[in-house]
Scaffold this active site. Structure first.
Site, PDB file in Angstrom:
ATOM      1  N   ASP A  39       0.851  -1.190   0.000  1.00  0.00           N
ATOM      2  CA  ASP A  39       0.000   0.000   0.000  1.00  0.00           C
ATOM      3  C   ASP A  39       0.886   1.239   0.000  1.00  0.00           C
ATOM      4  OD1 ASP A  39      -2.090   2.043   0.699  1.00  0.00           O
ATOM      5  OD2 ASP A  39      -3.298   0.234   0.970  1.00  0.00           O
ATOM      6  N   ASP A  77       4.081   2.099  -4.237  1.00  0.00           N
ATOM      7  CA  ASP A  77       3.163   2.881  -5.065  1.00  0.00           C
ATOM      8  C   ASP A  77       2.944   2.140  -6.377  1.00  0.00           C
ATOM      9  OD1 ASP A  77       1.863   4.792  -6.625  1.00  0.00           O
ATOM     10  OD2 ASP A  77       3.133   6.445  -5.952  1.00  0.00           O
ATOM     11  N   VAL A  78       1.700   1.803  -6.687  1.00  0.00           N
ATOM     12  CA  VAL A  78       1.432   1.048  -7.912  1.00  0.00           C
ATOM     13  C   VAL A  78       1.788   1.842  -9.158  1.00  0.00           C
ATOM     14  CG1 VAL A  78      -0.356  -0.406  -6.885  1.00  0.00           C
ATOM     15  CG2 VAL A  78      -1.013   1.769  -7.966  1.00  0.00           C
ATOM     16  N   ASN A 104      -5.893  -4.454  -6.495  1.00  0.00           N
ATOM     17  CA  ASN A 104      -6.995  -3.805  -5.786  1.00  0.00           C
ATOM     18  C   ASN A 104      -6.804  -2.306  -5.595  1.00  0.00           C
ATOM     19  OD1 ASN A 104      -9.288  -3.837  -3.584  1.00  0.00           O
ATOM     20  ND2 ASN A 104      -7.497  -2.909  -2.614  1.00  0.00           N
ATOM     21  N   SER A 153     -15.047  -1.891 -11.058  1.00  0.00           N
ATOM     22  CA  SER A 153     -16.152  -1.185 -10.419  1.00  0.00           C
ATOM     23  C   SER A 153     -17.386  -1.365 -11.277  1.00  0.00           C
ATOM     24  CB  SER A 153     -15.815   0.310 -10.311  1.00  0.00           C
ATOM     25  OG  SER A 153     -16.942   1.081  -9.964  1.00  0.00           O
ATOM     26  N   TYR A 170     -12.074   8.235 -13.716  1.00  0.00           N
ATOM     27  CA  TYR A 170     -12.419   7.043 -12.939  1.00  0.00           C
ATOM     28  C   TYR A 170     -13.179   6.051 -13.807  1.00  0.00           C
ATOM     29  CZ  TYR A 170     -14.105   4.155  -9.085  1.00  0.00           C
ATOM     30  OH  TYR A 170     -14.370   3.095  -8.251  1.00  0.00           O
ATOM     31  N   VAL A 203     -19.239   0.487  -1.670  1.00  0.00           N
ATOM     32  CA  VAL A 203     -18.832  -0.406  -0.588  1.00  0.00           C
ATOM     33  C   VAL A 203     -18.563   0.436   0.662  1.00  0.00           C
ATOM     34  CG1 VAL A 203     -17.250  -2.230   0.120  1.00  0.00           C
ATOM     35  CG2 VAL A 203     -17.754  -1.904  -2.308  1.00  0.00           C
ATOM     36  N   ASP A 204     -18.870  -0.119   1.797  1.00  0.00           N
ATOM     37  CA  ASP A 204     -18.728   0.572   3.075  1.00  0.00           C
ATOM     38  C   ASP A 204     -17.254   0.636   3.475  1.00  0.00           C
ATOM     39  OD1 ASP A 204     -19.139   1.720   5.528  1.00  0.00           O
ATOM     40  OD2 ASP A 204     -20.093  -0.035   6.446  1.00  0.00           O
TER      41      ASP A 204
END
Length: 272
Positions: A39, A77-78, A104, A153, A170, A203-204
């Site tokens: 991450d 970092d991706v 992800n 998504s 996005y 998503v929560d």
């Protein structure tokens, strides 16, 4: 049913410090997998809500260990393929193999202008590409197949969002993930490496549960209730709902499932 169907497997998960990534890590660990967690753990200037921290990643480590899994966690970092390679190699040095990849890591852009377009494409599309690319050589060299799951998504299947460049980026990135998935599924099938995408609705998680996203809902130039309502009577699904789908795709129960766009969206896409 096997209690730990992923026993002995190793999963490489990006964006693992919290939210969906943490849920994937804990669920796969509970199913027997060891985890290589990555991450960024720092802020991206164009993202209006707080991103993950090193403390978040440390909490994921504890939860994975509590679930019975081994874990190697690194900040990375991706957008930077080299940092992903370093993180993956640390996990390979510890666990000796790789079986599952969960791309992800992602950010949500609201009204962030042209900087938002650049950053969301770099993280949500190029970052997915980098994640898969660093993992492919090991998966092929092992010769034992594998499962790659790309987190897209519902916005990767239908046209929703505002007209701001960040929001458009996005949607473009999440649609682009589908193209990557389909191409990779064909290219890697001869090596018995399966590639699929998962498409959540809201998503929560901290990505949704913040004041900036709620403000965006009220100001975006779209009919928010129409565009964001699910068919089933639930506003937000839980991270575990998405992790359940990922765990299935990673398992032998899905051994002949590849090239699939799997909505876990309470009927969001079907309602469109």
């Amino acid at each position: 049913m096997i209690d730990r169907p992923l026993e002995g497997k190793v999963a490489f998960i990006t964006g693992a410090a919290r939210g969906l990534g943490r849920a994937h890590a804990v669920r796969l660990a509970a199913d027997g997998a060891n985890i290589i967690a990555v991450d960024i753990c720092e802020q991206i200037a164009s993202v209006p809500y707080p991103l993950s921290t090193a403390d978040d990643l440390a909490a994921t480590v504890e939860l994975v260990e509590d679930a019975g899994g081994g874990i190697v966690a690194r900040q990375g970092d991706v957008r930077d393929r080299a940092s992903l390679s370093v993180a993956l190699q640390a996990g390979l040095d510890e666990f000796g193999r790789l079986d599952i990849v969960v791309a992800n890591a992602g950010i949500a852009m609201m009204q962030a202008g042209d900087d938002g377009w650049r950053d969301v494409i770099d993280v949500n599309l190029t970052g997915v590409f980098h994640t898969v690319q660093v993992a492919i050589p090991t998966l092929i060299e092992q010769g034992t197949g594998g499962s790659i799951v790309l987190i897209s998504s519902a916005a990767g299947l239908v046209g929703i969002g505002s007209s701001d460049p960040g929001s458009l980026g996005y949607a473009a990135a999440k649609h682009g993930v589908v193209g990557l998935m389909r191409a990779y599924a064909n290219h890697l099938a001869p090596q018995n490496i399966r590639v699929n995408s998962v498409h959540p609705c809201g998503v929560d998680t901290p990505m949704i549960n913040n004041e900036f996203f709620q403000q965006w809902l009220t100001t975006a130039d779209m009919d928010a209730p129409h565009n964001l309502g699910n068919a089933l009577p639930v506003e937000l699904v839980q991270p575990t709902d998405i992790a359940n789908a990922v765990a299935w795709l990673a398992s032998e129960e899905a051994r002949y499932v590849t090239g699939v766009t799997l909505p876990v969206d309470a009927g969001f896409v079907n309602k469109r």
